[in-house]
Design an enzyme around this catalytic site. Sequence first.
Site, PDB file in Angstrom:
ATOM      1  N   LEU A  53       2.840   6.290   4.762  1.00 53.55           N
ATOM      2  CA  LEU A  53       3.651   6.266   3.549  1.00 53.55           C
ATOM      3  C   LEU A  53       4.063   4.823   3.319  1.00 53.55           C
ATOM      4  O   LEU A  53       4.362   4.092   4.261  1.00 53.55           O
ATOM      5  CB  LEU A  53       4.918   7.128   3.697  1.00 53.55           C
ATOM      6  CG  LEU A  53       4.802   8.653   3.684  1.00 53.55           C
ATOM      7  CD1 LEU A  53       6.192   9.267   3.835  1.00 53.55           C
ATOM      8  CD2 LEU A  53       4.140   9.167   2.421  1.00 53.55           C
ATOM      9  N   ASP A  54       4.111   4.416   2.061  1.00 49.96           N
ATOM     10  CA  ASP A  54       4.608   3.082   1.742  1.00 49.96           C
ATOM     11  C   ASP A  54       6.036   2.929   2.245  1.00 49.96           C
ATOM     12  O   ASP A  54       6.780   3.909   2.365  1.00 49.96           O
ATOM     13  CB  ASP A  54       4.602   2.853   0.227  1.00 49.96           C
ATOM     14  CG  ASP A  54       3.204   2.840  -0.351  1.00 49.96           C
ATOM     15  OD1 ASP A  54       2.247   2.616   0.408  1.00 49.96           O
ATOM     16  OD2 ASP A  54       3.081   3.054  -1.567  1.00 49.96           O
ATOM     17  N   ARG A  55       6.413   1.697   2.477  1.00 48.61           N
ATOM     18  CA  ARG A  55       7.766   1.403   2.962  1.00 48.61           C
ATOM     19  C   ARG A  55       8.836   2.019   2.055  1.00 48.61           C
ATOM     20  O   ARG A  55       9.806   2.609   2.525  1.00 48.61           O
ATOM     21  CB  ARG A  55       7.953  -0.107   3.048  1.00 48.61           C
ATOM     22  CG  ARG A  55       9.325  -0.541   3.541  1.00 48.61           C
ATOM     23  CD  ARG A  55       9.413  -2.068   3.622  1.00 48.61           C
ATOM     24  NE  ARG A  55      10.677  -2.497   4.211  1.00 48.61           N
ATOM     25  CZ  ARG A  55      10.973  -3.757   4.498  1.00 48.61           C
ATOM     26  NH1 ARG A  55      10.094  -4.718   4.237  1.00 48.61           N
ATOM     27  NH2 ARG A  55      12.131  -4.078   5.039  1.00 48.61           N
ATOM     28  N   ARG A 154       1.273   5.243  -7.363  1.00 48.43           N
ATOM     29  CA  ARG A 154       1.906   4.112  -8.043  1.00 48.43           C
ATOM     30  C   ARG A 154       0.954   3.491  -9.065  1.00 48.43           C
ATOM     31  O   ARG A 154       1.343   3.180 -10.200  1.00 48.43           O
ATOM     32  CB  ARG A 154       2.352   3.080  -7.011  1.00 48.43           C
ATOM     33  CG  ARG A 154       3.384   3.632  -6.021  1.00 48.43           C
ATOM     34  CD  ARG A 154       3.552   2.752  -4.796  1.00 48.43           C
ATOM     35  NE  ARG A 154       4.053   1.424  -5.148  1.00 48.43           N
ATOM     36  CZ  ARG A 154       4.309   0.486  -4.238  1.00 48.43           C
ATOM     37  NH1 ARG A 154       4.094   0.726  -2.947  1.00 48.43           N
ATOM     38  NH2 ARG A 154       4.777  -0.684  -4.612  1.00 48.43           N
TER      39      ARG A 154
END
Length: 227
Positions: A53-55, A154
């Site tokens: 998962l992205d930060r 995104r």
Amino acid sequence: MLEIIYEDENLIAINKPHGLLVHQSSIARDATEFALQMLRDQVSKHVSPVHRLDRKTGGILLFAFDKPSEIAMHQQFMNTETDKKYLAILRGFAPDSMDIDYPLAKENGTIQEAFTSFKTLQRAEIDIPFGKHPTSRYSLVEAMPKTGRMHQLRRHFSHILHPIIGDRTHGCNKQNKFFLEQWNMSTMLLHASELSFTHPITAEKIHLKANLHDEFKRVMQFMNIII
């Protein structure tokens, strides 16, 4: 303490907070805490992440305790045999539902197929002017990515001109600044809410859910969004 939402002999899943890196990275030298080390210390066992998962993305993050489970789960994610659902708040009034079939380039330039379906759960209109518009409009959506490309959601939502609020890389800088100045909010409003997969050892069907974090819920509250 990390919120553990699932645990057995082979696997463990947490509800990752927004802003927490999965593991150490040369890209983010400012970070001092990482989900991998925090979870390892919390359960006193070796753990390995089986996806990423992205930060700035919150929600379900799955780890394996042993190598066979890790390899098997990596394979399920690579073969798109898992079902993932995300909640996101987007700029503007998004369509009721939509399939986004838009290839994405890797860092080396290689083009990969990428497919996302989403449906709009609720729209919000705030009586605060934004730019040339007399009000500010937003949409809460549930997204189902069929592929797992880097920053897929995104980039896909940016492509259809409904970027995720708080996304600094692919989002709307004016909206992000607006949220920071108006509500002191800098979180990216993307949350991995559900994950379904086949258990690598028992073959049982597993379905996990992760509750929204406080900052996401705060935004929903002032937008008067109820789900």
